[in-house]
Design an enzyme around this catalytic site. Structure first.
Site, PDB file in Angstrom:
ATOM      1  N   HIS A  72       0.775  -1.166  -0.244  1.00 14.26           N
ATOM      2  CA  HIS A  72      -0.253   0.099   0.027  1.00 14.26           C
ATOM      3  C   HIS A  72       0.938   1.286   0.123  1.00 14.26           C
ATOM      4  CE1 HIS A  72       0.027   0.163   4.502  1.00 14.26           C
ATOM      5  NE2 HIS A  72       0.153   1.544   4.474  1.00 14.26           N
ATOM      6  N   ASP A 118      -0.070  -7.707   1.511  1.00 14.21           N
ATOM      7  CA  ASP A 118       0.503  -6.124   1.727  1.00 14.21           C
ATOM      8  C   ASP A 118       1.725  -5.979   1.820  1.00 14.21           C
ATOM      9  OD1 ASP A 118       0.609  -3.447   1.678  1.00 14.21           O
ATOM     10  OD2 ASP A 118      -0.301  -3.274   3.748  1.00 14.21           O
ATOM     11  N   GLN A 207       0.513   5.954  11.859  1.00 19.19           N
ATOM     12  CA  GLN A 207       0.766   6.626  10.313  1.00 19.19           C
ATOM     13  C   GLN A 207       2.033   6.941  10.058  1.00 19.19           C
ATOM     14  OE1 GLN A 207      -2.426   6.175  11.485  1.00 19.19           O
ATOM     15  NE2 GLN A 207      -2.889   5.180   9.698  1.00 19.19           N
ATOM     16  N   GLY A 208       2.733   6.532   8.593  1.00 14.48           N
ATOM     17  CA  GLY A 208       3.893   6.827   8.368  1.00 14.48           C
ATOM     18  C   GLY A 208       4.890   5.892   8.763  1.00 14.48           C
ATOM     19  N   ASP A 209       4.453   4.885   9.523  1.00  9.63           N
ATOM     20  CA  ASP A 209       5.510   3.821   9.893  1.00  9.63           C
ATOM     21  C   ASP A 209       5.065   2.517   8.822  1.00  9.63           C
ATOM     22  OD1 ASP A 209       6.734   4.572  12.246  1.00  9.63           O
ATOM     23  OD2 ASP A 209       4.857   4.157  13.423  1.00  9.63           O
ATOM     24  N   SER A 210       4.148   2.460   8.188  1.00  5.68           N
ATOM     25  CA  SER A 210       3.866   1.481   7.234  1.00  5.68           C
ATOM     26  C   SER A 210       5.049   1.136   6.372  1.00  5.68           C
ATOM     27  CB  SER A 210       2.556   2.092   6.354  1.00  5.68           C
ATOM     28  OG  SER A 210       1.433   1.883   6.907  1.00  5.68           O
TER      29      SER A 210
HETATM   30  N1  ARG Z   1      -1.621   2.386   7.311  1.00  3.66           N
HETATM   31  C1  ARG Z   1      -0.523   3.163   8.194  1.00  3.66           C
HETATM   32  C2  ARG Z   1       0.602   3.600   7.260  1.00  3.66           C
HETATM   33  O1  ARG Z   1       0.386   3.793   6.076  1.00  3.66           O
HETATM   34  C3  ARG Z   1       0.176   2.078   9.050  1.00  3.66           C
HETATM   35  C4  ARG Z   1      -0.980   2.162  10.285  1.00  3.66           C
HETATM   36  C5  ARG Z   1      -0.438   1.247  11.342  1.00  3.66           C
HETATM   37  N2  ARG Z   1      -1.518   1.246  12.270  1.00  3.66           N
HETATM   38  C6  ARG Z   1      -1.367   0.709  13.532  1.00  3.66           C
HETATM   39  N3  ARG Z   1      -2.117   0.888  14.478  1.00  3.66           N
HETATM   40  N4  ARG Z   1      -0.539  -0.017  13.774  1.00  3.66           N
HETATM   41  O2  ARG Z   1       1.608   4.365   7.616  1.00  3.66           O
END
Ligand code: ARG
Length: 255
Positions: A72, A118, A207-210
């Site tokens: 993603h 993913d 967010q941003g850790d993905s």
């Molecule tokens: N989708 C998020 C990203 O693009 C990562 C989300 C992780 N969320 C969590 N609760 N661990 O950075």
């Protein structure tokens, strides 16, 4: 990477439990549940930026010229629009290497983070000097035992809805059983995903850790994928179950 705002005073009064990180039982908890990490200790963690240098995801060096990240993060992107920053702990420094991406492989089964697969592999224009991290294989099922400790790394938000971190952060989270994760997330697929987090919340990726690594016993066991908010109670982080995709990734590492 960690939202300590979710901590209640009741939790702070709780006594230490063997599976909890030390800071949860500390008298004065840190403002952020994760802590700054040294890039020298985690040389294989990288971040992805656009051409303006804005960090948007994390990744892991799996081979000198190959990065494993989340589908993603890069699905629909052109290789020319993505850069990989290796060997840089603080976004404010110029340390390390800025590598260009020459190819993006997205798992063919990927549709969105909620349906699994993913995972993506980037090919770089150069060989990085940093040491790669071993990718978990099908023989590594014991890595996924519920309660096992894992380390997640990234430059993402330090609270839900908050700003991304300037410095690499790390947090320790126990793996969650398939049953508990299924209860939290109807879309959970045990073959494609693994969850990590504390029942009471407080420690999580965000967010941003993905795309960044979830490490168990020194191997890349998970990839930051999705979740419900960040660090909420009974809402663990969802990670790509890397061992399931080992053969696909291995084929890409050789490509
Ligand atoms: N989708 C998020 C990203 O693009 C990562 C989300 C992780 N969320 C969590 N609760 N661990 O950075």
């Amino acid at each position: 990477m960690l939202a300590a705002a979710a901590l209640s005073s009741g939790l702070l009064a709780a006594t230490a439990h063997a599976s909890q990180p030390d800071w949860l039982s500390a008298k004065v908890p840190p403002i952020v549940g994760g802590q700054a990490a040294k890039i020298t200790e985690f040389p294989w963690v990288v971040y992805l930026t656009d051409l303006q240098g804005n960090q948007f995801c994390g990744g892991t060096i799996a081979k000198a010229n190959k990065i494993v990240t989340a589908a993603h993060c890069v699905s629909g992107e052109e290789p020319e629009g993505v850069q990989v920053i290796a060997g840089r702990e603080s976004k404010q420094s110029n340390d390390g290497t800025v590598a260009k991406v020459t190819r993006i492989w997205v798992h063919p089964g990927y549709h969105n983070a909620n349906s699994g697969s993913d995972i993506a592999v980037l090919t770089l224009d150069q060989e990085l000097q940093q040491q790669p991290l071993e990718v978990a294989s099908k023989a590594d099922e014991q890595l996924y035992q519920p309660g096992k400790n894992s380390t997640v790394l990234g430059w993402g938000a330090t609270a839900e809805g908050g700003q991304a971190s300037e410095n690499l952060q790390k947090a320790e989270v126990p793996l969650v059983s398939d049953q508990d994760c299924q209860r939290a997330y109807p879309q959970y697929r045990a073959d494609a995903m693994v969850c990590a987090g504390l029942p009471q919340g407080g420690v999580d990726s965000c967010q941003g850790d993905s795309g960044g690594p979830l490490v168990v016993d020194g191997k890349l066991a998970g990839i930051v994928s999705t979740g419900n908010g960040c660090a909420r109670p009974n809402a663990p982080g969802i990670y790509t179950r890397v061992a399931t995709y080992h053969d696909d990734v291995q084929a890409q590492l050789g490509a």
